[in-house]
Design a protein around this motif. Sequence first.
Motif, PDB file in Angstrom:
ATOM      1  N   LEU A 142       0.867  -1.177   0.000  1.00 43.64           N
ATOM      2  CA  LEU A 142       0.000   0.000   0.000  1.00 43.64           C
ATOM      3  C   LEU A 142       0.905   1.230   0.000  1.00 43.64           C
ATOM      4  CD1 LEU A 142      -2.854   1.118   0.100  1.00 43.64           C
ATOM      5  CD2 LEU A 142      -2.825   0.898   2.579  1.00 43.64           C
ATOM      6  N   ASN A 143       1.122   1.777  -1.172  1.00 44.86           N
ATOM      7  CA  ASN A 143       1.998   2.927  -1.368  1.00 44.86           C
ATOM      8  C   ASN A 143       1.166   4.024  -2.016  1.00 44.86           C
ATOM      9  OD1 ASN A 143       4.212   4.594  -1.553  1.00 44.86           O
ATOM     10  ND2 ASN A 143       5.179   3.485  -3.233  1.00 44.86           N
ATOM     11  N   ILE A 144       0.799   5.032  -1.248  1.00 44.54           N
ATOM     12  CA  ILE A 144      -0.224   5.994  -1.647  1.00 44.54           C
ATOM     13  C   ILE A 144       0.406   7.302  -2.116  1.00 44.54           C
ATOM     14  CG2 ILE A 144      -2.279   7.244  -0.880  1.00 44.54           C
ATOM     15  CD1 ILE A 144      -2.432   5.140   1.441  1.00 44.54           C
ATOM     16  N   TYR A 145      -0.051   7.775  -3.264  1.00 46.16           N
ATOM     17  CA  TYR A 145       0.340   9.084  -3.788  1.00 46.16           C
ATOM     18  C   TYR A 145      -0.818  10.031  -3.488  1.00 46.16           C
ATOM     19  CZ  TYR A 145       2.052  12.530  -7.266  1.00 46.16           C
ATOM     20  OH  TYR A 145       2.524  13.656  -7.903  1.00 46.16           O
ATOM     21  N   GLU A 146      -0.605  10.942  -2.549  1.00 43.60           N
ATOM     22  CA  GLU A 146      -1.673  11.871  -2.166  1.00 43.60           C
ATOM     23  C   GLU A 146      -1.672  13.046  -3.135  1.00 43.60           C
ATOM     24  OE1 GLU A 146      -3.371  14.118   1.814  1.00 43.60           O
ATOM     25  OE2 GLU A 146      -1.233  14.172   1.389  1.00 43.60           O
ATOM     26  N   VAL A 147      -2.857  13.370  -3.667  1.00 39.98           N
ATOM     27  CA  VAL A 147      -2.918  14.366  -4.727  1.00 39.98           C
ATOM     28  C   VAL A 147      -4.108  15.301  -4.538  1.00 39.98           C
ATOM     29  CG1 VAL A 147      -4.179  12.752  -6.232  1.00 39.98           C
ATOM     30  CG2 VAL A 147      -2.983  14.684  -7.254  1.00 39.98           C
ATOM     31  N   HIS A 148      -3.842  16.587  -4.755  1.00 42.30           N
ATOM     32  CA  HIS A 148      -4.892  17.605  -4.824  1.00 42.30           C
ATOM     33  C   HIS A 148      -5.134  17.852  -6.302  1.00 42.30           C
ATOM     34  CE1 HIS A 148      -6.167  21.974  -4.882  1.00 42.30           C
ATOM     35  NE2 HIS A 148      -7.056  21.435  -4.070  1.00 42.30           N
ATOM     36  N   LEU A 149      -6.306  17.435  -6.791  1.00 42.30           N
ATOM     37  CA  LEU A 149      -6.560  17.446  -8.226  1.00 42.30           C
ATOM     38  C   LEU A 149      -6.470  18.849  -8.825  1.00 42.30           C
ATOM     39  CD1 LEU A 149      -9.522  14.893  -8.549  1.00 42.30           C
ATOM     40  CD2 LEU A 149      -7.067  14.475  -8.771  1.00 42.30           C
ATOM     41  N   GLY A 150      -6.801  19.860  -8.024  1.00 41.82           N
ATOM     42  CA  GLY A 150      -6.820  21.216  -8.547  1.00 41.82           C
ATOM     43  C   GLY A 150      -5.458  21.841  -8.749  1.00 41.82           C
ATOM     44  N   TYR A 160      -8.528  24.568 -14.437  1.00 40.89           N
ATOM     45  CA  TYR A 160      -8.401  23.227 -13.888  1.00 40.89           C
ATOM     46  C   TYR A 160      -8.346  22.180 -14.994  1.00 40.89           C
ATOM     47  CZ  TYR A 160      -9.978  25.443  -9.543  1.00 40.89           C
ATOM     48  OH  TYR A 160     -10.100  26.254  -8.449  1.00 40.89           O
ATOM     49  N   TYR A 161      -7.632  21.098 -14.716  1.00 42.48           N
ATOM     50  CA  TYR A 161      -7.706  19.926 -15.574  1.00 42.48           C
ATOM     51  C   TYR A 161      -9.089  19.298 -15.439  1.00 42.48           C
ATOM     52  CZ  TYR A 161      -3.004  18.976 -17.429  1.00 42.48           C
ATOM     53  OH  TYR A 161      -1.839  18.997 -18.147  1.00 42.48           O
ATOM     54  N   SER A 162      -9.585  18.739 -16.533  1.00 42.86           N
ATOM     55  CA  SER A 162     -10.816  17.959 -16.475  1.00 42.86           C
ATOM     56  C   SER A 162     -10.492  16.562 -15.944  1.00 42.86           C
ATOM     57  CB  SER A 162     -11.436  17.843 -17.874  1.00 42.86           C
ATOM     58  OG  SER A 162     -10.590  17.066 -18.712  1.00 42.86           O
ATOM     59  N   TYR A 163     -11.542  15.823 -15.565  1.00 42.81           N
ATOM     60  CA  TYR A 163     -11.322  14.446 -15.133  1.00 42.81           C
ATOM     61  C   TYR A 163     -10.672  13.629 -16.254  1.00 42.81           C
ATOM     62  CZ  TYR A 163     -14.234  15.371 -11.030  1.00 42.81           C
ATOM     63  OH  TYR A 163     -14.741  15.873  -9.852  1.00 42.81           O
ATOM     64  N   GLU A 164     -11.019  13.933 -17.510  1.00 44.37           N
ATOM     65  CA  GLU A 164     -10.425  13.218 -18.634  1.00 44.37           C
ATOM     66  C   GLU A 164      -8.942  13.538 -18.756  1.00 44.37           C
ATOM     67  OE1 GLU A 164     -11.104  12.487 -23.439  1.00 44.37           O
ATOM     68  OE2 GLU A 164     -12.255  14.039 -22.379  1.00 44.37           O
ATOM     69  N   GLN A 165      -8.571  14.809 -18.617  1.00 47.90           N
ATOM     70  CA  GLN A 165      -7.155  15.178 -18.665  1.00 47.90           C
ATOM     71  C   GLN A 165      -6.383  14.532 -17.520  1.00 47.90           C
ATOM     72  OE1 GLN A 165      -7.998  19.538 -18.835  1.00 47.90           O
ATOM     73  NE2 GLN A 165      -6.392  19.577 -20.405  1.00 47.90           N
ATOM     74  N   SER A 208     -17.506  20.182  -9.380  1.00 43.11           N
ATOM     75  CA  SER A 208     -17.693  20.556 -10.785  1.00 43.11           C
ATOM     76  C   SER A 208     -16.452  21.182 -11.386  1.00 43.11           C
ATOM     77  CB  SER A 208     -18.870  21.528 -10.903  1.00 43.11           C
ATOM     78  OG  SER A 208     -18.644  22.674 -10.085  1.00 43.11           O
ATOM     79  N   ARG A 209     -15.422  21.429 -10.575  1.00 41.71           N
ATOM     80  CA  ARG A 209     -14.189  22.035 -11.094  1.00 41.71           C
ATOM     81  C   ARG A 209     -13.590  21.229 -12.236  1.00 41.71           C
ATOM     82  NH1 ARG A 209     -14.795  23.335  -5.941  1.00 41.71           N
ATOM     83  NH2 ARG A 209     -13.869  25.240  -5.046  1.00 41.71           N
ATOM     84  N   HIS A 210     -13.776  19.914 -12.199  1.00 44.17           N
ATOM     85  CA  HIS A 210     -13.118  19.037 -13.168  1.00 44.17           C
ATOM     86  C   HIS A 210     -14.085  18.341 -14.110  1.00 44.17           C
ATOM     87  CE1 HIS A 210      -9.693  19.737 -10.576  1.00 44.17           C
ATOM     88  NE2 HIS A 210     -10.375  19.260  -9.552  1.00 44.17           N
TER      89      HIS A 210
END
Length: 627
Positions: A142-150, A160-165, A208-210
């Motif tokens: 279990l090696n987790i990369y923590e990410v803030h999508l924005g 912002y990047y879209s979910y597809e991007q 809705s940002r992404h």
Amino acid sequence: MTKVKQESAYLFNTGQSFQSYDFLGLHLQADGSYTLRVWAPNAKGIAIVGDFNDWEPTIELTMLDTTGIWEANTDGIHPGDHYKIQVTGLDGRTYLKIDPYARQFEKKPGVAAIVPAPTTFKWHDGLYLGRRKRLHHDQRPLNIYEVHLGSWRRNADDSYYSYEQLADELIPYVKELGYTHIEILPITEHVLDASWGYQTFGYFAPTSRHGNWEGFLNFIDRLHAENIGVIADFVPGHFIKNYDALYEYDGTATFEPQDKFTAKNVRWGTWNFDLGKPQVQSFLVSSAMFWLKEAHIDGLRIDGVTNMIYLDQDEGKDHIRNEHGDNRDLAAIAFTQKLNAVVKQNLPDVMMIAEESSPFVGITKPTNEGGLGFDYKWNMGWMNDTLKFFEMDPLFRKDNFNLLTFSFMYMYDEKFILPLSHDEVVHGKKSLMHKMPGDRYNQFANLRLMFAYLTAHPGKQLLFMGSEWGQFLEWRDYSALEWKDLADEMNREMSTYTNVLNHLYTDSKALFQQDDRADGLIFTNTDDAASSTMTFIRQGIAPRDFMVTAFNFVPVEKRQFKIGVPYPGTYEVVLNTEDEEFGGTWTHVETTFKTEAVAYKGQPYSFEVTLPATGALYIKPKRIRMK
């Protein structure tokens, strides 16, 4: 009222409705009409207003007997319409509120819900979910990369990047670096960017940002296609302070406690949920189940558990005690146990993770044994001590060696995740790279060493984005990571090192199979504070699966450094943090060692190595003789 409605309302009002999103909120019917149900027990009247009726209260809801749930059916609503709930309180005043169960909201700063189109999304992750069920997560790396999508990446115009991007770029990046999971800061809808999603209001809507709901589901589906799990931060303790959201929803305290002093969360600028209220329990447990069941999320990291389970965590509340005279919040503890028990009963293969920083006993103990029932707890003590140690000038490390060894005293008290998270690289705390002492070369050497220590220490692991290549600037939620860093050779070498270390971890059962068992670690030399060195062995379930680790926490090379091992034979170095390809200075050095029948530090055999300055070695058996 039909029997089905009566039963659904009863379960919701008694805290037993764990998929209340199927009953409450806006739902498309087979004939093309929509049914809306809203819980507002003390309201005098409820209406839905939106694009479809010029925002006039022409569609009124009626209460289902005395359930506190209001209902209306109408055929005048269409996908894409914006809407809100108009609530008339006991005092006759009207308020425009959100739909608490909405699946989609308009983009910030607005909070109007959007009528979603009927979903056409189809999942393709059956094989992934089957593997998840067959092998329990505590037996897997279990090696987790923590990410803030924005702020992971942004477009050239800073949008912002879209979910597809994100799917196109984040997924191959994470897979290449060897992470098994990503953990997303709250993806529930929120208004304030600076809250990072922790001041939420849309408990059933991805931000809705992404993009929209289907875009989010496709993102999850594509992660699973690459065998990458998804953990989402979840906030059941408190909610956004805005008056057009959940606060005083029906004109009175509805989701929050009646007492304003108790309701107000001063430190975080939010309102606390009334976790003892049955309807709030139904709402929050349903939200958790929604993300786990409907969005196929692999786990939830519950934010602020300490703030939930103690009465005196907030400013000005030091004096609050329960009926037993202590500071435990009994209602919140019961709710947390219920949440975990429901999740485990319905989805036993997902992970429930506590961000909890107190000495509370039994965070990861099963609920039927009196514990809170989490699968893992963030080891905040390990994180604080480790960072404090590595921030020190190496000259003083020998006098503070207990900062590293203290975690060995309690590492099996709970099932732990070792986090180097977003909270440690923001608000003036500096990035992990910037925390390291010395010049730039020594900063990278210390960062490599700390990551090696993290990976070897019992417990699953988490790292926040940007740290993998040693970004120097601390995290800023309002802009993308400093990807230009990777034009620098030393940052690229650090990224290479993280890649190699991560894949070594996932390929080495010794480093993850027995994280929560005493058999998983063999102490060989962990008390040599004077030399600021340490060695121990990580042991897998199979006797031959073990990894010898050696650490040198000062910038002085240690020659003829003796390491004790349990079996005779030949051993080889599989990782040297000072290898030239990682930015170190080591090129052609001996990597294979033959044991001598010389007992050392409780082990019957030993060999000698040169331990690099501010460096670590991972050493595996190559050809050994076992009794």
